[in-house]
Design an enzyme around this catalytic site. Structure first.
Site, PDB file in Angstrom:
ATOM      1  N   CYS A   2       4.750 106.615 -90.018  1.00 17.78           N
ATOM      2  CA  CYS A   2       4.255 107.372 -88.866  1.00 17.78           C
ATOM      3  C   CYS A   2       2.743 107.259 -88.821  1.00 17.78           C
ATOM      4  CB  CYS A   2       4.573 108.858 -88.996  1.00 17.78           C
ATOM      5  SG  CYS A   2       6.248 109.278 -88.569  1.00 17.78           S
ATOM      6  N   ARG A  16       0.996 111.684 -82.279  1.00 16.07           N
ATOM      7  CA  ARG A  16       1.490 110.752 -83.295  1.00 16.07           C
ATOM      8  C   ARG A  16       2.519 109.780 -82.744  1.00 16.07           C
ATOM      9  NH1 ARG A  16       5.361 113.987 -86.028  1.00 16.07           N
ATOM     10  NH2 ARG A  16       5.260 112.633 -87.848  1.00 16.07           N
ATOM     11  N   ASN A  79       5.732 111.817 -93.225  1.00 22.63           N
ATOM     12  CA  ASN A  79       6.396 111.636 -94.521  1.00 22.63           C
ATOM     13  C   ASN A  79       5.394 111.395 -95.641  1.00 22.63           C
ATOM     14  OD1 ASN A  79       9.057 112.032 -94.063  1.00 22.63           O
ATOM     15  ND2 ASN A  79       9.694 109.941 -94.546  1.00 22.63           N
TER      16      ASN A  79
HETATM   17  C1  LIG Z   1      10.899 111.493 -90.508  1.00 21.27           C
HETATM   18  C2  LIG Z   1       9.722 112.229 -89.896  1.00 21.27           C
HETATM   19  C3  LIG Z   1       8.431 111.621 -90.401  1.00 21.27           C
HETATM   20  C4  LIG Z   1       8.264 110.241 -89.872  1.00 21.27           C
HETATM   21  C5  LIG Z   1       7.526 109.428 -90.871  1.00 21.27           C
HETATM   22  O1  LIG Z   1       6.519 109.808 -91.445  1.00 21.27           O
HETATM   23  N1  LIG Z   1       8.084 108.256 -91.117  1.00 21.27           N
HETATM   24  C6  LIG Z   1       7.626 107.415 -92.167  1.00 21.27           C
HETATM   25  C7  LIG Z   1       8.778 107.153 -93.107  1.00 21.27           C
HETATM   26  S1  LIG Z   1       8.241 106.429 -94.573  1.00 21.27           S
HETATM   27  O2  LIG Z   1       7.091 107.093 -95.083  1.00 21.27           O
HETATM   28  O3  LIG Z   1       8.025 105.049 -94.267  1.00 21.27           O
HETATM   29  O4  LIG Z   1       9.367 106.596 -95.488  1.00 21.27           O
HETATM   30  C8  LIG Z   1       9.718 113.711 -90.234  1.00 21.27           C
HETATM   31  C9  LIG Z   1       8.530 114.424 -89.511  1.00 21.27           C
HETATM   32  C10 LIG Z   1       8.974 115.844 -89.236  1.00 21.27           C
HETATM   33  C11 LIG Z   1      10.323 115.956 -89.940  1.00 21.27           C
HETATM   34  C12 LIG Z   1      11.280 117.041 -89.440  1.00 21.27           C
HETATM   35  C13 LIG Z   1      10.604 118.412 -89.496  1.00 21.27           C
HETATM   36  O5  LIG Z   1      10.040 118.640 -90.775  1.00 21.27           O
HETATM   37  C14 LIG Z   1      11.604 119.533 -89.151  1.00 21.27           C
HETATM   38  C15 LIG Z   1      12.919 119.468 -89.936  1.00 21.27           C
HETATM   39  C16 LIG Z   1      12.743 119.931 -91.380  1.00 21.27           C
HETATM   40  C17 LIG Z   1      14.074 119.884 -92.138  1.00 21.27           C
HETATM   41  O6  LIG Z   1      13.831 120.249 -93.462  1.00 21.27           O
HETATM   42  C18 LIG Z   1      14.650 118.480 -92.112  1.00 21.27           C
HETATM   43  C19 LIG Z   1      14.871 118.055 -90.675  1.00 21.27           C
HETATM   44  C20 LIG Z   1      13.565 118.089 -89.849  1.00 21.27           C
HETATM   45  C21 LIG Z   1      14.015 117.828 -88.406  1.00 21.27           C
HETATM   46  C22 LIG Z   1      12.556 117.011 -90.315  1.00 21.27           C
HETATM   47  C23 LIG Z   1      13.179 115.599 -90.277  1.00 21.27           C
HETATM   48  C24 LIG Z   1      12.178 114.499 -90.681  1.00 21.27           C
HETATM   49  O7  LIG Z   1      11.810 114.662 -92.019  1.00 21.27           O
HETATM   50  C25 LIG Z   1      10.915 114.553 -89.781  1.00 21.27           C
HETATM   51  C26 LIG Z   1      11.347 114.202 -88.363  1.00 21.27           C
END
Ligand SMILES: C[C@H](CCC(=O)NCCS(=O)(=O)O)[C@H]1CC[C@H]2[C@@H]3[C@H](O)C[C@@H]4C[C@H](O)CC[C@]4(C)[C@H]3C[C@H](O)[C@]12C
Length: 325
Positions: A2, A16, A79
């Site tokens: 992200c 973002r 993340n």
């Molecule tokens: C996956 C998202 C972040 C995207 C990101 O940084 N991707 C990079 C992946 S990596 O580094 O390459 O592994 C995160 C951002 C916000 C998160 C969400 C928010 O924290 C809100 C909830 C929180 C709950 O605990 C889990 C579901 C959830 C709905 C989360 C799902 C997921 O972890 C999200 C959507």
């Protein structure tokens, strides 16, 4: 992966790219002032600042991904798996779960300085929202309408709040290490380079853009951090809202991920699901999605901000092509 930025040509535009492979059914959500928040270890809040953002709604609770409040403070969670560490309940601290951090800060803070103050005695609590949702390993970027940005990271050594002079956040490694890596690219420039390699030879600078020859272009977190910091820091100022929003999306889309390039498991790819741009001064959220390049917008001030109920709008839309003949 992200990427999050804050672009400040005159107004401040925060948001973002959300890059992932799992869709959680996010929506654009307005949380009005009288929506009641119950916290796990903090007193219930019946009223607070209103905010708008992208969120999963579970049992009528906004699980926010990124949002801004009516006072011009923005926050996004990215993340941070690996370095991230949350803690069991700690006596004498404000214990805030990771899913409560965004609503708590947006409810109570106007600026990043307020956030620093409120987090001075805080700890991130290792509790999930429900048994069927994992705890999300995140770090956070916050920006305000004075143009300041900070990063919040919870690691084994505790809760850290860093000033963020480049107004950019991606994923691993820890933020101070990301900043250090910028030095490796300090000579990247929008100008055509001066020949300091063999000054006595008349080099044929065969292409435009040779000043960016060493700019990384990978999908990995460090490459995106360097690239978007460069693009953001050289972005022009637009003369009006439409031009600034357009510039903003070009900056973020310079590090977006098309499908098919970042394999996370057999035949499954991470990609940019949506990109958003929230005007911290005006309370408007603009967005594009993977399947819809049109810029859509929701203005929080056109909703009833004194309501008690969440107000939701669809985020994921079909492509919208204007056929010209
Ligand atoms: C996956 C998202 C972040 C995207 C990101 O940084 N991707 C990079 C992946 S990596 O580094 O390459 O592994 C995160 C951002 C916000 C998160 C969400 C928010 O924290 C809100 C909830 C929180 C709950 O605990 C889990 C579901 C959830 C709905 C989360 C799902 C997921 O972890 C999200 C959507």
């Amino acid at each position: 992966m992200c990427t999050s930025i804050c672009y400040s040509p005159s107004d401040h535009y925060f948001g973002r790219n959300l890059d992932y492979e799992i869709a959680y059914g996010q929506k654009v959500v307005i949380v009005p002032r009288n929506y009641e928040f119950e916290y796990r270890e903090l007193p219930t809040q019946k009223s607070h600042y209103a905010f708008i953002g992208v969120s999963v709604v579970n049992d009528d609770y906004p699980l926010l991904c990124d949002a801004i409040n009516e006072k011009g403070l923005g926050i996004a969670g990215l993340n941070f798996q690996g370095p991230n560490h949350y803690f069991p309940k700690m006596e004498g601290k404000k214990n805030i779960t990771s899913f409560e951090l965004m609503p708590y800060l947006l409810s109570n803070c106007e600026t990043t300085d307020d956030v620093k103050e409120i987090l001075a005695d805080a700890s991130i609590l290792n509790i999930s929202f429900s048994d069927n949702l994992p705890v999300a390993d995140l770090h956070w970027i916050l920006s305000d309408k004075s143009g300041k940005s900070i990063v919040v990271e919870s690691t084994k050594s505790g809760l850290h709040v860093y000033d963020n002079p480049v107004h950019v956040l991606t994923n691993n490694p820890e933020f101070p290490d990301q900043l250090i890596k910028l030095s490796d690219y300090a000579d990247v420039t929008p100008h055509n380079p001066k020949n300091t390699l063999v000054p006595n030879v008349d080099l044929n600078l065969y292409s435009r853009g040779l000043g960016t020859h060493h700019l990384p272009g990978g999908m990995d977190s460090s490459s995106r951090f360097v690239k978007v910091a460069f693009v953001l820091s050289h972005a022009p100022k637009g003369k009006d809202e439409a031009e600034n929003v357009t510039n903003y999306f070009h900056i973020l889309h310079s590090v977006e991920q098309p499908k098919g390039l970042d394999e996370v498991e057999d035949n499954r790819y991470e990609y940019t699901m949506y990109s958003d741009c929230m005007n911290l001064d005006k309370g408007i959220l603009y967005f594009t999605t993977y399947d819809n390049n049109r810029i859509n917008a929701v203005d929080m001030h056109k909703a009833d901000l004194d309501s008690k109920d969440l107000i939701c709008y669809d985020l994921f839309k079909k492509q919208d092509i204007e056929y010209m003949n």
